[in-house]
Enzyme design. Sequence first.
Site, PDB file in Angstrom:
ATOM      1  N   HIS A   7      43.425  43.605  48.570  1.00 52.35           N
ATOM      2  CA  HIS A   7      44.018  42.121  48.224  1.00 52.35           C
ATOM      3  C   HIS A   7      44.540  42.209  46.927  1.00 52.35           C
ATOM      4  CE1 HIS A   7      41.113  39.784  45.660  1.00 52.35           C
ATOM      5  NE2 HIS A   7      40.174  40.709  46.218  1.00 52.35           N
ATOM      6  N   ASP A  60      38.957  43.159  39.895  1.00 48.14           N
ATOM      7  CA  ASP A  60      39.049  42.521  41.411  1.00 48.14           C
ATOM      8  C   ASP A  60      40.364  41.506  41.270  1.00 48.14           C
ATOM      9  OD1 ASP A  60      38.376  41.115  43.410  1.00 48.14           O
ATOM     10  OD2 ASP A  60      36.857  39.854  42.606  1.00 48.14           O
ATOM     11  N   GLU A 108      42.671  36.473  49.490  1.00 52.16           N
ATOM     12  CA  GLU A 108      41.337  37.012  49.872  1.00 52.16           C
ATOM     13  C   GLU A 108      40.164  36.066  49.372  1.00 52.16           C
ATOM     14  OE1 GLU A 108      37.579  39.646  49.398  1.00 52.16           O
ATOM     15  OE2 GLU A 108      38.985  38.388  47.785  1.00 52.16           O
ATOM     16  N   GLU A 109      40.297  35.639  47.925  1.00 57.15           N
ATOM     17  CA  GLU A 109      39.526  34.795  47.365  1.00 57.15           C
ATOM     18  C   GLU A 109      39.100  33.732  47.879  1.00 57.15           C
ATOM     19  OE1 GLU A 109      37.762  36.545  45.151  1.00 57.15           O
ATOM     20  OE2 GLU A 109      38.938  37.853  44.086  1.00 57.15           O
ATOM     21  N   ASP A 113      38.578  46.895  47.669  1.00 55.94           N
ATOM     22  CA  ASP A 113      38.856  45.922  47.114  1.00 55.94           C
ATOM     23  C   ASP A 113      38.938  46.037  45.400  1.00 55.94           C
ATOM     24  OD1 ASP A 113      38.283  43.062  45.802  1.00 55.94           O
ATOM     25  OD2 ASP A 113      37.552  42.276  47.662  1.00 55.94           O
ATOM     26  N   HIS A 130      34.939  37.659  38.383  1.00 52.33           N
ATOM     27  CA  HIS A 130      35.553  36.322  38.614  1.00 52.33           C
ATOM     28  C   HIS A 130      35.747  35.408  37.226  1.00 52.33           C
ATOM     29  CE1 HIS A 130      35.119  36.095  43.190  1.00 52.33           C
ATOM     30  NE2 HIS A 130      35.847  36.898  43.024  1.00 52.33           N
TER      31      HIS A 130
END
Length: 733
Positions: free
Chosen positions: A372, A382, A419-420, A448, A535
């Site tokens: 993603h 990420d 995706e998140e 990922d 994140h």
Amino acid sequence: MSRLDAASLLLPSPPPIKPHRRGGRLLPSALAVLGGAVVLVVFVLLPSPPNPPRNYGSLFLSLGSNDTAASHLRALTLHPHVAGTKANSLTAAYVLHALSSLSFPAHITPYSVLLSYPVHRSLSLSTAPGGRGSTKSFSLVQETYPNDPYAPAAAEVIPTFFAYSASGSMSAEAVYANYGREEDFAYLASRGVDVAGKVALARYGRIHCEDIVYNARVAGAAAAVVYTDPLQYGGAPGEGSFPNTRWLPPTGVQVGSLFRGVGDPTTPMWASSEGCERVSVEDAMATDDMPRIPALPVSARDATEIHRVLGGAVAPVEWQGRGDGPVYHLGPGPAVLNLTYAGNDTMATIENVFAVIEGEEEPDRYVILGNHRDAWTFGAADPNSGTAAMIELAHRFSMLQKQGWRPRRTIILCSWDAEEYGLTGSTEWVEENREMLSSRAVAYLNVDVSVVGPVFQPCTTPQLDELLLETIKLVQDPDNSSQTVYDSWVKSNVSPKKIGRLGDGGSDYSAFVQHVGIPSTNMIFGEGPGYPVYHSLYDDFVWMEKFGDPGFRRHVAAASIWGIMALRLADEEIIPFDYMSYTVELEKYTEVVERDVRGTPISCSPLYNSIKALKRAATKVNNERKEILRELSRKQLSKGSSKVRGLNDRLMQAERAFTNREGIFKQEWFKHLIYGPLEQNDWDTASYPGIANAIAAARSTNTSASWKLVEHEIHRVARAVMQASAVLGGSLT
Ligand SMILES: *[C@@H]1O[C@H](CO)[C@@H](O)[C@H](O)[C@H]1NC(C)=O
Ligand SMILES: *[C@@H]1O[C@H](CO)[C@@H](O)[C@H](O)[C@H]1NC(C)=O
Ligand SMILES: *[C@@H]1O[C@H](CO)[C@@H](O)[C@H](O)[C@H]1NC(C)=O
Ligand SMILES: *[C@@H]1O[C@H](CO)[C@@H](O)[C@H](O)[C@H]1NC(C)=O
Ligand SMILES: *[C@@H]1O[C@H](CO)[C@@H](O)[C@H](O)[C@H]1NC(C)=O
């Protein structure tokens, strides 16, 4: 043919042609293509066209470039790029351009889906009952550090929030709920701590935020606050944090999505294609998969202040923090939290980007690679460490093409969006193309986050185990040139010699495995579960360069493993699947079930019998493979023979047989009966989810009807395994 020697592994099937030295030349041309990037192994002796080199695998390995990976990562992570924003549309354009300028046909497929953005947030803490004490308002800002090159762009980072949180204002006493698991709320109840109407304060570290907030709501909480405890995210006391160490700074906040479903919430079982049927936004937001209470993620610093004024009983030892902060109490109160959140849950456009390398002999068989692209912040780990690895890999594929490589089967590179929010981009695409994928997809290889540390951590569906192991025996350990990734993996104490499975909703493999039944892999160079800046604002290029992958060799190794697996799946005459390892895994899962039903009249023999049948079929198919390869090498069989195609179809379709139209009980989107999420979610991947759910229910009610249901679930799985053996064996009864 379960084990081949490393050198012969990579050859497309006919015997290798001898290097054709006359007229051979070194490969500085490959360097030129890279535009000055450092090629890790530089000189490869190649025959000149028109006799192209056949060992494309070792050529592929020799072309890795850390500078290519690093420069794409830097470009992709200059700005934060949340799904549905202009900034993320620019990353789609970037990937489209990067892939199409390597001369791969590329395109974008957009979808309109329900996303969620913060409009207003506030959180304040009063230190006396009824909120009558002094009040402190939290700034809810993640701080930059002096000379942070990303400080100007930090202003573009989305304010800390939880996607799909309910909007509302709630002022109530706080209760501390540890990791927010069901058992934590059960413990509070057992201690007489009433969560009803309160604000639950829980920490990350065991389960996902969507499950923490769900459990809080089920326990009666009116709102939830979730924080990153220094115990898990802050390193040792006094160790310091980013930019000096890899650890999360005290103001760091881990954001996330609270949606417990998959895909676009307005199209729950089908694709968000143009003009499709949709559930209204109001109805979508009111389902049980949505949090339905206001919630906010907060920093360790803010949580520490809350802990300081929480009263009530002292929390148990396992609920405590790192030891250098306040002692944690359970509450409720006297701390009162006033949480206000206003979100905008709105339809937005997302964009999946695809590049297609058409197969020469079997264009209608697909080997699919995906990662993603959307990120909560800068996304250096990420997910764009994976995007950079994918583009680096594409550079190498393009150089192979210039040397004459044409894959036998079609390779598709996918850059997923959103995706998140709930694996949304990949899920909508898989739903839209379900029957095509079901009849044509050979395998899906997901990456990922590709890199956050030195430890290789793979997950596969089991028929890919052998291919994975053979592959990592060929790739150099990026942190130690005198051993392979396999060697370091075997020695690692993080996940020693253990291949993970794909039963959770952790990334975009979910729809491929759990909805359609496509053999899949996922991998990361990590350091155990998670990583500290996950994140948060600090997942940027500086963190990656300093701590995640200094020198960018792990990115190259990740692309090497990914690419070699893709090359073998796309090029080998017979698809390199071995179902024997599936039987070993199924036996292990069955032993767990057997233990769980001990003392009941329930028998696991239907499962054991079906596994025996699968073993016979796997042996048969492996023998047929040997025979066909022999015939091919003696030219007794032509390359395009229907015998080859037939065997490959059985290998490809056997995994589909593990799926069932009705899906897992009460989770009907999840069709795979071996791998899928458990009702009671945790971080571990689950096996036999239907059986596990039924056992959990039976244990709590202990009625004969509930145990009957366990028996039914055991038979369902056994039937699926029988179907898989029939497909693999290839004969009708
Ligand atoms: C909670 O905070 C909001 C926003 O600052 C404010 O409007 C509201 O009056 C506060 N509620 C209580 C009970 O203090
Ligand atoms: C919500 O988002 C939509 C579409 O992006 C926008 O038009 C609208 O103004 C936003 N509403 C609020 C309250 O921010
Ligand atoms: C590198 O690998 C070699 C061979 O496995 C091993 O002997 C050596 O200890 C490793 N070096 C480090 C620093 O781990
Ligand atoms: C790539 O590797 C070379 C050789 O080890 C090193 O000098 C260079 O700094 C690396 N590039 C990046 C971006 O780290
Ligand atoms: C469950 O029910 C059976 C039969 O009614 C009984 O023998 C058994 O002790 C019960 N088990 C538990 C754990 O209550």
